[in-house]
Design an enzyme around this catalytic site. Structure first.
Site, PDB file in Angstrom:
ATOM      1  N   TRP A 103       0.834  -1.212   0.000  1.00 36.75           N
ATOM      2  CA  TRP A 103       0.000   0.000   0.000  1.00 36.75           C
ATOM      3  C   TRP A 103       0.860   1.249   0.000  1.00 36.75           C
ATOM      4  CZ3 TRP A 103      -4.313  -1.271  -1.887  1.00 36.75           C
ATOM      5  CH2 TRP A 103      -4.880  -2.521  -1.611  1.00 36.75           C
ATOM      6  N   ASP A 173      -1.602   6.704   6.598  1.00 35.21           N
ATOM      7  CA  ASP A 173      -2.614   5.772   6.126  1.00 35.21           C
ATOM      8  C   ASP A 173      -2.886   4.809   7.281  1.00 35.21           C
ATOM      9  OD1 ASP A 173      -4.118   3.761   5.026  1.00 35.21           O
ATOM     10  OD2 ASP A 173      -2.746   3.306   3.378  1.00 35.21           O
ATOM     11  N   LYS A 197     -12.384  -2.036   7.560  1.00 38.68           N
ATOM     12  CA  LYS A 197     -11.711  -2.978   8.459  1.00 38.68           C
ATOM     13  C   LYS A 197     -12.145  -2.736   9.904  1.00 38.68           C
ATOM     14  CE  LYS A 197      -8.088  -2.551   5.122  1.00 38.68           C
ATOM     15  NZ  LYS A 197      -8.192  -3.778   4.343  1.00 38.68           N
TER      16      LYS A 197
HETATM   17  N1  PMP Z   1      -4.066   1.162   2.682  1.00 36.07           N
HETATM   18  C1  PMP Z   1      -4.066   0.043   3.417  1.00 36.07           C
HETATM   19  C2  PMP Z   1      -3.124  -0.064   4.582  1.00 36.07           C
HETATM   20  C3  PMP Z   1      -4.936  -0.994   3.099  1.00 36.07           C
HETATM   21  O1  PMP Z   1      -4.937  -2.117   3.820  1.00 36.07           O
HETATM   22  C4  PMP Z   1      -5.816  -0.858   1.997  1.00 36.07           C
HETATM   23  C5  PMP Z   1      -6.822  -1.911   1.601  1.00 36.07           C
HETATM   24  N2  PMP Z   1      -6.682  -3.145   2.069  1.00 36.07           N
HETATM   25  C6  PMP Z   1      -5.739   0.318   1.250  1.00 36.07           C
HETATM   26  C7  PMP Z   1      -4.873   1.312   1.622  1.00 36.07           C
HETATM   27  C8  PMP Z   1      -6.612   0.514   0.033  1.00 36.07           C
HETATM   28  O2  PMP Z   1      -7.905   0.754   0.444  1.00 36.07           O
HETATM   29  P1  PMP Z   1      -9.121   0.878  -0.560  1.00 36.07           P
HETATM   30  O3  PMP Z   1      -9.412  -0.499  -1.039  1.00 36.07           O
HETATM   31  O4  PMP Z   1     -10.194   1.452   0.316  1.00 36.07           O
HETATM   32  O5  PMP Z   1      -8.728   1.785  -1.658  1.00 36.07           O
END
Ligand code: PMP
Length: 361
Positions: A103, A173, A197
């Site tokens: 991510w 994030d 989550k």
């Molecule tokens: N950042 C982290 C730490 C994540 O775990 C995730 C999704 N699992 C995201 C960003 C991306 O999130 P989204 O699917 O809402 O775009």
């Protein structure tokens, strides 16, 4: 009553049963309106109350000062990867990122499309098995901001210490660990998290932004890409993800009923201790993939002696009522995701299953 499994999915993830039941009770007739929350106007007094309560509860539960705005946006956390540099990376400045997993690296790639980026630390060459100590982060003085990922959902690492970035805005994030533990939230200038989550269903992204950073948003951005738009209109510039915001409100009320972050943190610590204990006591069988100092409380990753055993584990766990344990396709193995709504009882039962599985293998 329908049978519910113990859901260890990494997100979308398990929600508190009480929350689902309340949503079910209110689904057809929200508080005497004769309509579902999905059917009412986002300009109605009923939705205004939902939106404002969800914002106030976020503020209360995280202990945010009046100098923070809470925003509810669409587009997922991934949209923020681009929106952050669009708002806060002017030419001549450098956006600085800590790369601790998939991510973070996606966030870096988006920022590189917009401006100059400096990677202040990366554990890529170590298979992302750790997060940095604050002293390892190389933060240039001309940095526009420092971006970190508090919990690395795929690799199973988590920051237990955050850097002090001084006057440089710290952006985080927190998609996979927001509201799971007490933190000094005042040190962050911007926090963002997809709700799916720890906070609710997919569809809404929570952004918490400090007013001094908000003041830096340029005026020439397309309306929907500017944080100012949402801050000035209480996240109601256009139609928000209304039902998802309603669910977030219910989850936040549930967190408050549990006793707030202090109480959920206590349960989260008990849960992660149960799992790491069985791993440490059976390290030849349940092999952790990350360094002890970087262990996540939310997503615990491990390998079993063979891929066949991993497959067998996942199949037998599912038959025993434990789902969502397969590691991310990019790393394999087993991943135990246990966000706030996973009860301690579910983890204790999983741990008993793990011990029995090893014994039988
Ligand atoms: N950042 C982290 C730490 C994540 O775990 C995730 C999704 N699992 C995201 C960003 C991306 O999130 P989204 O699917 O809402 O775009």
């Amino acid at each position: 009553m329908t049978a519910r499994v113990y859901n260890f999915n990494p997100g979308p993830a398990t929600l508190p049963l009480e929350v689902l039941q309340q949503a079910q009770r209110e689904l057809l007739d929200y508080r005497g309106t004769g309509m579902s929350v999905m059917e009412i106007s986002h300009r109605s007094p009923e939705f205004d109350e939902i939106n404002n309560s969800a914002m106030a509860l976020t503020r209360e539960i995280l202990g945010l000062g009046e100098n923070f705005k809470v925003l509810f946006l669409g587009g997922g956390a991934s949209t923020q990867f681009a929106v952050i540099p669009l708002n806060f990376l002017p030419s001549g400045k450098t956006a600085t990122y800590v790369d601790t997993g998939s991510w973070s690296s996606k966030a870096i790639k988006e920022a590189q499309k917009i401006g100059k980026v400096h990677v202040a630390f990366s554990s890529k060459d170590e298979k992302y098995k750790r997060v940095p100590k604050p002293s390892e982060i190389d933060l240039p003085s001309e940095a526009a901001y420092l971006h970190v990922t508090s919990n690395n959902t795929i690799f199973g690492t988590q920051c237990h210490q955050f850097p002090d970035s001084g006057n440089i805005p710290l952006i985080c994030d927190m998609s996979s660990d927001i509201a799971s533990r007490r933190l000094d939230f005042s040190k962050f200038s911007l926090i963002y998290a997809g709700a799916q989550k720890n906070l609710g269903p997919a569809g809404v992204t929570v952004v918490i932004i400090r007013e001094d950073l908000l003041a830096k948003c340029p005026d020439n951005l397309p309306t929907m890409f500017s944080y100012k738009t949402y801050a000035e209109k209480n996240s109601l510039y256009n139609t928000p993800p209304a039902f998802a915001i309603y669910m977030v409100k219910l989850v936040l009320e549930w967190i408050k009923e549990q006793g707030g972050l202090e109480a959920v943190e206590k349960v989260n610590i008990a849960k992660k201790e149960r799992v790491y204990e069985v791993m440490d006591n059976n390290a030849d069988f349940f092999r952790g993939t990350v360094e002890p100092d970087s262990r996540s409380w939310m997503n615990i990753t491990m390998r079993l002696p063979t891929e066949e055993l991993e497959k067998k584990f996942i199949t037998e766990a599912k038959a025993a009522g434990f789902v969502g344990l397969k590691g991310h396709r990019s790393v394999g193995g087993i991943r135990v995701s246990m966000y706030n709504a996973m009860p301690l009882e579910g983890v204790e039962k999983l741990v008993a299953f793990m011990k029995a599985f090893k014994k039988a293998s």
